[in-house]
Design a protein around this motif. Structure first.
Motif, short mmCIF file in Angstrom:
data_model
loop_
_atom_site.label_atom_id
_atom_site.label_comp_id
_atom_site.label_asym_id
_atom_site.label_seq_id
_atom_site.Cartn_x
_atom_site.Cartn_y
_atom_site.Cartn_z
N HIS A 1 0.55 -1.33 -0.22
CA HIS A 1 -0.10 -0.24 0.29
C HIS A 1 0.65 1.00 0.16
CE1 HIS A 1 -3.42 -2.62 0.83
NE2 HIS A 1 -2.31 -2.93 1.77
N VAL B 1 -4.84 4.72 3.33
CA VAL B 1 -6.00 4.50 2.84
C VAL B 1 -5.95 3.71 1.45
CG1 VAL B 1 -8.33 5.43 1.46
CG2 VAL B 1 -6.71 6.96 2.96
N TRP B 2 -6.34 2.22 2.16
CA TRP B 2 -6.11 1.57 1.48
C TRP B 2 -7.44 1.06 1.10
CZ3 TRP B 2 -4.48 -2.33 5.72
CH2 TRP B 2 -2.76 -1.65 6.52
N SER B 3 -7.11 0.62 -0.83
CA SER B 3 -8.07 0.03 -1.71
C SER B 3 -8.29 -1.75 -1.91
CB SER B 3 -8.44 1.26 -2.76
OG SER B 3 -8.84 2.12 -2.75
N GLY C 1 -13.16 -3.95 -3.18
CA GLY C 1 -14.17 -3.26 -3.22
C GLY C 1 -14.17 -1.64 -2.16
N LEU C 2 -12.98 -2.26 -1.31
CA LEU C 2 -13.42 -1.09 0.19
C LEU C 2 -12.08 -0.15 -0.02
CD1 LEU C 2 -13.55 -4.04 2.83
CD2 LEU C 2 -15.57 -3.27 1.45
N GLN C 3 -12.32 1.25 0.34
CA GLN C 3 -11.06 1.94 1.13
C GLN C 3 -11.56 2.39 2.69
OE1 GLN C 3 -14.35 3.25 -1.09
NE2 GLN C 3 -12.71 1.63 -2.47
N ASP D 1 -8.70 3.68 5.60
CA ASP D 1 -8.86 4.23 6.25
C ASP D 1 -7.92 4.16 7.71
OD1 ASP D 1 -7.61 7.03 6.98
OD2 ASP D 1 -8.80 7.41 6.53
N GLN E 1 -15.03 2.51 4.18
CA GLN E 1 -15.93 3.23 3.65
C GLN E 1 -16.35 1.83 2.28
OE1 GLN E 1 -15.62 6.82 2.16
NE2 GLN E 1 -14.80 7.95 3.96
N ILE E 2 -17.46 2.12 1.44
CA ILE E 2 -18.45 1.83 0.59
C ILE E 2 -18.14 2.19 -0.30
CG2 ILE E 2 -19.77 0.12 -0.92
CD1 ILE E 2 -19.11 -1.92 2.11
N ASP E 3 -18.04 2.27 -1.53
CA ASP E 3 -18.68 3.65 -2.49
C ASP E 3 -18.96 5.20 -1.90
OD1 ASP E 3 -18.68 1.60 -5.15
OD2 ASP E 3 -20.74 0.98 -4.13
#
Length: 221
Positions: free
Chosen positions: A125, A129-131, A134-136, A138, A145-147
């Motif tokens: 990473h 903030v890792w993607s 489909g998840l962000q 932090d 977060q999702i979307d």
């Protein structure tokens, strides 16, 4: 995140451990090379995310521990934390496989940032903030977060997601995940872990966390 602190100075070790605890890190503090060597031999079971390593120890050199660790093929992040500021010492530490080299004294906020940075790099990473899947995620704010929508997670649920994300695409054994949630006490029982994973699937999506039967869990992949 769970750390191994190898530091022989009583006052400094206590100060570092206290400062890191206030920033959300748990740690085991050891003061000699022998104990650190034994603990590092069990690094996977101990769920260590990063090592803070002094070089001058009462019974040996921290550099020897680092060399042994890398010779075993371990990619465990190691930050050398020392008073040795000479160029040749820094070169020796980094060439031996240290991920970072800090001169004492160091501000706790900077040390915490360096720890997060080296553990991010090992996990692939580039920011806090890792993607993943489909998840962000932090890691600074400790939220998912999702979307763009923040998902309400308990502290343990976030820890599970973060630990799985740190090993994204790879199967994380149940015993390692259970230990990471309670590094200084009894590991979380598997049935409790399964309840948390069930709740996470309900919140994040049924396919987000996959079970590899008889082994553990994988996020994404």
């Amino acid at each position: 995140m769970h750390l191994l602190l190898v530091e022989d100075d009583l006052d400094l070790g206590a100060e570092i451990q206290r400062a890191l605890q206030g920033r959300g890190f748990s740690s085991v503090w050891l003061r000699c090379a022998r104990d650190a060597r034994a603990h590092l031999a069990q690094a996977e079971d101990a769920a260590i995310a990063c090592v803070l390593l002094d070089l001058g120890l009462p019974d040996g050199e921290g550099l020897d521990l680092l060399t042994e660790l890398r010779a075993r093929g371990s990619d465990l992040p190691v930050i050398v934390l020392t008073a040795r500021d000479a160029l040749h010492s820094r070169e020796a530490g980094l060439d031996a496989g240290a991920d970072d080299y800090l001169i004492k004294p160091v501000e706790p906020a900077e040390l915490a940032s360096r720890i997060r940075a080296v553990t991010r790099r090992v996990g692939g990473h580039s920011s806090q903030v890792w993607s993943v899947a489909g998840l962000q995620i932090d890691t600074g704010r400790r939220e998912v977060q999702i979307d763009g929508d923040v998902i309400g997670l308990s502290p343990k649920e976030f820890m599970i997601v973060a630990e799985l994300a740190r090993h994204a695409g790879r199967v994380l054994p149940k015993h390692r995940l259970a230990r990471s949630l309670a590094p200084l006490g009894e590991p979380l029982e598997f049935n409790a872990l399964e309840v948390h994973v069930h709740n996470l699937r309900r919140k994040l999506g049924a396919d987000t966390i996959r079970t590899v039967r008889g082994v553990g869990y994988v996020l994404g992949g």
